[in-house]
Design a protein around this motif. Structure first.
Motif, PDB file in Angstrom:
ATOM      1  N   SER A 181       9.017 -46.864 -66.027  1.00 24.95           N
ATOM      2  CA  SER A 181       8.767 -46.078 -65.570  1.00 24.95           C
ATOM      3  C   SER A 181       9.865 -44.707 -65.472  1.00 24.95           C
ATOM      4  CB  SER A 181       7.471 -45.624 -65.612  1.00 24.95           C
ATOM      5  OG  SER A 181       5.685 -46.103 -66.508  1.00 24.95           O
ATOM      6  N   SER A 182      10.654 -44.981 -65.106  1.00 24.14           N
ATOM      7  CA  SER A 182      11.762 -44.696 -64.709  1.00 24.14           C
ATOM      8  C   SER A 182      12.448 -42.734 -65.174  1.00 24.14           C
ATOM      9  CB  SER A 182      13.586 -45.070 -64.838  1.00 24.14           C
ATOM     10  OG  SER A 182      13.943 -45.369 -66.272  1.00 24.14           O
ATOM     11  N   PRO A 183      12.700 -42.196 -64.583  1.00 27.04           N
ATOM     12  CA  PRO A 183      13.059 -40.662 -64.995  1.00 27.04           C
ATOM     13  C   PRO A 183      13.950 -40.817 -66.346  1.00 27.04           C
ATOM     14  CG  PRO A 183      13.381 -40.836 -63.050  1.00 27.04           C
ATOM     15  CD  PRO A 183      12.794 -42.260 -63.124  1.00 27.04           C
ATOM     16  N   SER A 184      13.331 -39.836 -67.488  1.00 24.93           N
ATOM     17  CA  SER A 184      13.473 -39.658 -68.703  1.00 24.93           C
ATOM     18  C   SER A 184      13.685 -38.278 -68.914  1.00 24.93           C
ATOM     19  CB  SER A 184      12.470 -41.285 -69.902  1.00 24.93           C
ATOM     20  OG  SER A 184      13.244 -42.382 -69.446  1.00 24.93           O
ATOM     21  N   ILE A 185      15.090 -38.127 -69.649  1.00 23.29           N
ATOM     22  CA  ILE A 185      15.130 -36.669 -70.669  1.00 23.29           C
ATOM     23  C   ILE A 185      15.144 -37.312 -71.847  1.00 23.29           C
ATOM     24  CG2 ILE A 185      16.416 -34.665 -70.608  1.00 23.29           C
ATOM     25  CD1 ILE A 185      16.979 -35.019 -67.661  1.00 23.29           C
ATOM     26  N   VAL A 186      14.381 -36.400 -73.127  1.00 26.78           N
ATOM     27  CA  VAL A 186      14.114 -37.161 -74.577  1.00 26.78           C
ATOM     28  C   VAL A 186      15.558 -35.313 -74.700  1.00 26.78           C
ATOM     29  CG1 VAL A 186      14.057 -36.425 -76.554  1.00 26.78           C
ATOM     30  CG2 VAL A 186      12.519 -38.007 -74.655  1.00 26.78           C
ATOM     31  N   ILE A 207       3.566 -33.661 -76.427  1.00 26.69           N
ATOM     32  CA  ILE A 207       2.044 -33.756 -75.196  1.00 26.69           C
ATOM     33  C   ILE A 207       1.726 -35.404 -74.831  1.00 26.69           C
ATOM     34  CG2 ILE A 207      -0.135 -32.963 -74.792  1.00 26.69           C
ATOM     35  CD1 ILE A 207      -0.492 -31.253 -76.926  1.00 26.69           C
ATOM     36  N   GLU A 208       1.810 -36.065 -75.950  1.00 23.29           N
ATOM     37  CA  GLU A 208       1.927 -37.350 -74.996  1.00 23.29           C
ATOM     38  C   GLU A 208       2.764 -37.383 -74.315  1.00 23.29           C
ATOM     39  OE1 GLU A 208       0.866 -41.863 -76.415  1.00 23.29           O
ATOM     40  OE2 GLU A 208       1.336 -40.718 -77.345  1.00 23.29           O
ATOM     41  N   LEU A 209       4.020 -37.813 -74.283  1.00 23.69           N
ATOM     42  CA  LEU A 209       5.690 -37.837 -73.739  1.00 23.69           C
ATOM     43  C   LEU A 209       5.597 -36.573 -72.205  1.00 23.69           C
ATOM     44  CD1 LEU A 209       7.985 -37.397 -76.971  1.00 23.69           C
ATOM     45  CD2 LEU A 209       7.870 -39.448 -75.068  1.00 23.69           C
ATOM     46  N   LEU A 210       5.243 -35.931 -72.577  1.00 27.73           N
ATOM     47  CA  LEU A 210       4.498 -35.008 -70.821  1.00 27.73           C
ATOM     48  C   LEU A 210       3.783 -35.823 -69.772  1.00 27.73           C
ATOM     49  CD1 LEU A 210       4.610 -31.308 -72.844  1.00 27.73           C
ATOM     50  CD2 LEU A 210       6.759 -32.167 -71.521  1.00 27.73           C
ATOM     51  N   SER A 211       2.633 -36.404 -71.092  1.00 23.85           N
ATOM     52  CA  SER A 211       1.238 -36.477 -70.377  1.00 23.85           C
ATOM     53  C   SER A 211       2.429 -38.091 -69.455  1.00 23.85           C
ATOM     54  CB  SER A 211       0.649 -37.347 -71.010  1.00 23.85           C
ATOM     55  OG  SER A 211       0.606 -37.880 -71.506  1.00 23.85           O
ATOM     56  N   TYR A 212       3.052 -39.260 -69.948  1.00 21.38           N
ATOM     57  CA  TYR A 212       4.043 -39.702 -69.310  1.00 21.38           C
ATOM     58  C   TYR A 212       5.596 -38.957 -67.939  1.00 21.38           C
ATOM     59  CZ  TYR A 212       1.599 -43.018 -72.245  1.00 21.38           C
ATOM     60  OH  TYR A 212       1.321 -44.182 -72.895  1.00 21.38           O
ATOM     61  N   GLY A 213       5.164 -37.727 -67.991  1.00 20.39           N
ATOM     62  CA  GLY A 213       6.504 -37.813 -67.308  1.00 20.39           C
ATOM     63  C   GLY A 213       7.204 -37.567 -67.551  1.00 20.39           C
ATOM     64  N   ILE A 214       7.718 -37.696 -68.904  1.00 17.01           N
ATOM     65  CA  ILE A 214       8.688 -36.751 -69.773  1.00 17.01           C
ATOM     66  C   ILE A 214       9.541 -35.882 -69.712  1.00 17.01           C
ATOM     67  CG2 ILE A 214      10.369 -38.113 -71.315  1.00 17.01           C
ATOM     68  CD1 ILE A 214       8.661 -40.179 -72.115  1.00 17.01           C
ATOM     69  N   ILE A 215      10.665 -35.884 -70.019  1.00 19.64           N
ATOM     70  CA  ILE A 215      10.873 -34.404 -69.699  1.00 19.64           C
ATOM     71  C   ILE A 215      11.611 -34.219 -71.166  1.00 19.64           C
ATOM     72  CG2 ILE A 215      12.576 -32.260 -68.892  1.00 19.64           C
ATOM     73  CD1 ILE A 215      12.097 -34.293 -65.993  1.00 19.64           C
ATOM     74  N   LEU A 216      11.343 -32.706 -71.860  1.00 21.95           N
ATOM     75  CA  LEU A 216      12.004 -32.462 -72.680  1.00 21.95           C
ATOM     76  C   LEU A 216      12.683 -31.680 -73.348  1.00 21.95           C
ATOM     77  CD1 LEU A 216       8.708 -33.335 -75.155  1.00 21.95           C
ATOM     78  CD2 LEU A 216       9.822 -34.889 -74.711  1.00 21.95           C
ATOM     79  N   THR A 268       7.701 -46.237 -75.630  1.00 29.36           N
ATOM     80  CA  THR A 268       7.401 -47.866 -75.584  1.00 29.36           C
ATOM     81  C   THR A 268       8.400 -48.309 -74.688  1.00 29.36           C
ATOM     82  OG1 THR A 268       6.096 -48.471 -77.380  1.00 29.36           O
ATOM     83  CG2 THR A 268       7.316 -50.390 -76.584  1.00 29.36           C
ATOM     84  N   ASP A 269       8.950 -47.505 -74.759  1.00 23.19           N
ATOM     85  CA  ASP A 269      10.639 -48.524 -73.846  1.00 23.19           C
ATOM     86  C   ASP A 269      10.376 -47.421 -72.299  1.00 23.19           C
ATOM     87  OD1 ASP A 269      13.320 -49.145 -73.872  1.00 23.19           O
ATOM     88  OD2 ASP A 269      14.008 -47.218 -72.990  1.00 23.19           O
ATOM     89  N   PHE A 270       9.576 -46.649 -72.395  1.00 25.84           N
ATOM     90  CA  PHE A 270       9.726 -45.799 -70.536  1.00 25.84           C
ATOM     91  C   PHE A 270       8.440 -46.612 -70.288  1.00 25.84           C
ATOM     92  CE2 PHE A 270       6.666 -42.627 -68.020  1.00 25.84           C
ATOM     93  CZ  PHE A 270       8.200 -42.266 -67.637  1.00 25.84           C
ATOM     94  N   VAL A 271       7.868 -47.312 -70.937  1.00 30.45           N
ATOM     95  CA  VAL A 271       6.692 -47.677 -70.223  1.00 30.45           C
ATOM     96  C   VAL A 271       7.574 -49.820 -69.522  1.00 30.45           C
ATOM     97  CG1 VAL A 271       4.719 -49.237 -70.299  1.00 30.45           C
ATOM     98  CG2 VAL A 271       4.354 -46.789 -70.993  1.00 30.45           C
ATOM     99  N   ASN A 272       8.123 -50.196 -70.549  1.00 26.41           N
ATOM    100  CA  ASN A 272       9.305 -51.430 -70.836  1.00 26.41           C
ATOM    101  C   ASN A 272       9.595 -51.326 -69.736  1.00 26.41           C
ATOM    102  OD1 ASN A 272       6.282 -52.060 -72.369  1.00 26.41           O
ATOM    103  ND2 ASN A 272       8.380 -52.457 -73.946  1.00 26.41           N
ATOM    104  N   SER A 273      10.583 -49.939 -69.327  1.00 29.12           N
ATOM    105  CA  SER A 273      11.663 -49.988 -68.081  1.00 29.12           C
ATOM    106  C   SER A 273      11.024 -49.550 -67.082  1.00 29.12           C
ATOM    107  CB  SER A 273      13.015 -49.044 -68.882  1.00 29.12           C
ATOM    108  OG  SER A 273      11.869 -47.871 -69.088  1.00 29.12           O
TER     109      SER A 273
END
Length: 117
Positions: free
Chosen positions: A86-91, A108-117, A79-84
């Motif tokens: 979708s800026s580059p993010s690393i968890v 897998i869902e986080l990865l589908s958004y392009g979030i790096i784990l 939610t934060d990623f989408v609301n911000s």
């Protein structure tokens, strides 16, 4: 994703830290691990970057972390990623748990958004 970040610590003076999720509605870091890792990332004396830290507290000394807490934390990150915008993010997840299907689906869902784990 850790035990919170003690934002009043001198390492974080002038740093950009936002609280995104807490399993118990407090962001106080009772364990110190989240604060230590955040200082390595953005600390004034030992930080490697000037990143924007977004605290996701999933551990506390006063309670056990449930799988549902992890799933809720992952949802808050998305939610934060989408609301911000979708800026580059690393968890950062410097912890481990036994393999779990619910957690794997969320990763897998986080990865589908392009979030790096």
């Amino acid at each position: 994703m850790d035990s919170g970040v003690e934002t009043s610590h001198p390492e974080f003076v002038g740093k950009n830290i936002t609280n995104v999720f807490s399993l118990n509605d407090t962001f106080v870091d009772n364990k110190g691990h989240g604060t230590a890792l955040a200082s390595l990332i953005v600390g004034n004396n030992c930080g490697l970057t000037d990143a924007h830290i977004k605290s996701v507290k999933i551990f506390d000394t006063t309670q056990t972390t449930l799988i549902s807490d992890l799933v809720d934390a992952f949802d808050a990150i998305i939610t934060d990623f989408v609301n911000s915008g979708s800026s580059p993010s690393i968890v950062n997840m410097s912890w481990n748990i036994p393999q779990n299907t619910y957690v794997e689906v969320k990763l897998i869902e986080l990865l589908s958004y392009g979030i790096i784990l």
